[in-house]
Design a protein around this motif. Sequence first.
Motif, PDB file in Angstrom:
ATOM      1  N   LEU A  67     -25.002  18.587  22.419  1.00  0.00           N
ATOM      2  CA  LEU A  67     -23.329  17.300  21.826  1.00  0.00           C
ATOM      3  C   LEU A  67     -23.354  17.032  23.562  1.00  0.00           C
ATOM      4  O   LEU A  67     -23.050  15.836  22.999  1.00  0.00           O
ATOM      5  CB  LEU A  67     -22.237  18.256  21.517  1.00  0.00           C
ATOM      6  CG  LEU A  67     -21.188  17.429  21.162  1.00  0.00           C
ATOM      7  CD1 LEU A  67     -21.328  16.407  20.170  1.00  0.00           C
ATOM      8  CD2 LEU A  67     -19.600  17.989  21.235  1.00  0.00           C
TER       9      LEU A  67
ATOM     10  N   MET B 268     -19.139  23.902  12.966  1.00  0.00           N
ATOM     11  CA  MET B 268     -18.278  22.854  13.475  1.00  0.00           C
ATOM     12  C   MET B 268     -18.800  22.148  14.400  1.00  0.00           C
ATOM     13  O   MET B 268     -19.053  20.161  14.899  1.00  0.00           O
ATOM     14  CB  MET B 268     -17.281  23.176  14.034  1.00  0.00           C
ATOM     15  CG  MET B 268     -16.378  24.073  12.560  1.00  0.00           C
ATOM     16  SD  MET B 268     -15.839  23.128  11.281  1.00  0.00           S
ATOM     17  CE  MET B 268     -14.769  22.016  11.814  1.00  0.00           C
ATOM     18  N   LEU B 269     -19.635  22.579  16.204  1.00  0.00           N
ATOM     19  CA  LEU B 269     -20.381  21.496  16.715  1.00  0.00           C
ATOM     20  C   LEU B 269     -21.422  20.949  16.272  1.00  0.00           C
ATOM     21  O   LEU B 269     -21.744  19.646  16.609  1.00  0.00           O
ATOM     22  CB  LEU B 269     -20.741  22.411  17.903  1.00  0.00           C
ATOM     23  CG  LEU B 269     -20.241  23.267  18.717  1.00  0.00           C
ATOM     24  CD1 LEU B 269     -20.727  24.328  19.697  1.00  0.00           C
ATOM     25  CD2 LEU B 269     -18.834  22.329  19.473  1.00  0.00           C
TER      26      LEU B 269
ATOM     27  N   ALA C 128     -20.073  18.259  15.017  1.00  0.00           N
ATOM     28  CA  ALA C 128     -19.553  17.003  15.858  1.00  0.00           C
ATOM     29  C   ALA C 128     -20.624  16.726  16.118  1.00  0.00           C
ATOM     30  O   ALA C 128     -20.399  15.451  16.370  1.00  0.00           O
ATOM     31  CB  ALA C 128     -18.773  18.144  16.880  1.00  0.00           C
TER      32      ALA C 128
ATOM     33  N   ARG D 112     -20.989   7.784  13.753  1.00  0.00           N
ATOM     34  CA  ARG D 112     -20.945   6.955  14.630  1.00  0.00           C
ATOM     35  C   ARG D 112     -21.404   6.288  14.972  1.00  0.00           C
ATOM     36  O   ARG D 112     -21.498   4.265  15.358  1.00  0.00           O
ATOM     37  CB  ARG D 112     -20.195   7.321  16.041  1.00  0.00           C
ATOM     38  CG  ARG D 112     -19.158   6.861  16.499  1.00  0.00           C
ATOM     39  CD  ARG D 112     -18.310   5.847  15.612  1.00  0.00           C
ATOM     40  NE  ARG D 112     -17.142   5.154  16.628  1.00  0.00           N
ATOM     41  CZ  ARG D 112     -17.314   3.603  16.534  1.00  0.00           C
ATOM     42  NH1 ARG D 112     -18.583   3.534  16.373  1.00  0.00           N
ATOM     43  NH2 ARG D 112     -16.144   3.065  17.340  1.00  0.00           N
TER      44      ARG D 112
ATOM     45  N   ALA E 177     -21.103  13.793  13.287  1.00  0.00           N
ATOM     46  CA  ALA E 177     -20.788  13.025  13.878  1.00  0.00           C
ATOM     47  C   ALA E 177     -20.730  11.904  14.757  1.00  0.00           C
ATOM     48  O   ALA E 177     -20.741  10.213  14.095  1.00  0.00           O
ATOM     49  CB  ALA E 177     -19.345  13.024  14.345  1.00  0.00           C
ATOM     50  N   VAL E 178     -20.948  11.966  15.922  1.00  0.00           N
ATOM     51  CA  VAL E 178     -22.053  11.171  17.139  1.00  0.00           C
ATOM     52  C   VAL E 178     -22.762  10.369  16.696  1.00  0.00           C
ATOM     53  O   VAL E 178     -23.091   9.102  16.576  1.00  0.00           O
ATOM     54  CB  VAL E 178     -22.128  12.015  18.005  1.00  0.00           C
ATOM     55  CG1 VAL E 178     -23.191  11.091  19.275  1.00  0.00           C
ATOM     56  CG2 VAL E 178     -20.805  12.708  18.817  1.00  0.00           C
TER      57      VAL E 178
END
Length: 231
Positions: free
Chosen positions: A69, A17-18, A21, A28, A24-25
């Motif tokens: 992250l 999950m990390l 993330a 983005r 996703a960053v």
Amino acid sequence: DMASRRRNFGMKIATIMLAMAILAVILRYALGRMETRRALLIGSAYAFNPGIVYVVAYHGQLGDPLYTLGVLLGVTGILAGRGAVAGAGAAAGLLTKPQAAAFAPFLLVAGLRHLRPPRVLARAVIAGLVVTVAVLTPFVLAGTVPDMVRTVSTTIGHGPRISSLAFNLWWVIGWGRVWTIKDTELLLGLVPYRIVGMVLYFGLAQGLIVWKAWTARRKGDLALLAAFAGM
């Protein structure tokens, strides 16, 4: 047994999950600055990197994507001129795992030099302080700050080998026997491997990073420099 399997499953799911993330960053940031195809290629380069797949899906290294992250948010915050994101992300990453210290010189110098106008830099400082207080308060209340400092300070020398089977300069020098050579042994019978490594890293590599971070003119150069710091 079932308990260890559940624990292993929970750690790997959290790690995955990390990693998502982090992806996703990356997406983005990339989608806001280039065409969709290029952004997806960049995201794929991370998601399907064999090293990432091994660390996340197989090895289940929870701490690595956690601090990554934070550091990534710090870097993208600097590149995008978002002080609060840069400061909070950098503080969170640096306070999660000692390995994040490799990015500290870059984050500090790049932030001081490129977060403009001054109010953006001020937001970064304030956000970093808020995260730092939030992270350290439980240790202060529990009276375990000395234990925390002692634990972090003993990471150097914890695995006294010239390399943990990484394919780097030491692998060539050790000719595949890197795990059998202690970093307290002498290179060419003259200087301990540990001293040579620290001089190369803190003197040469980090010196280059600090200089280039201060003199960089383009955001692309800063991004490449952040990637070099990670390497």
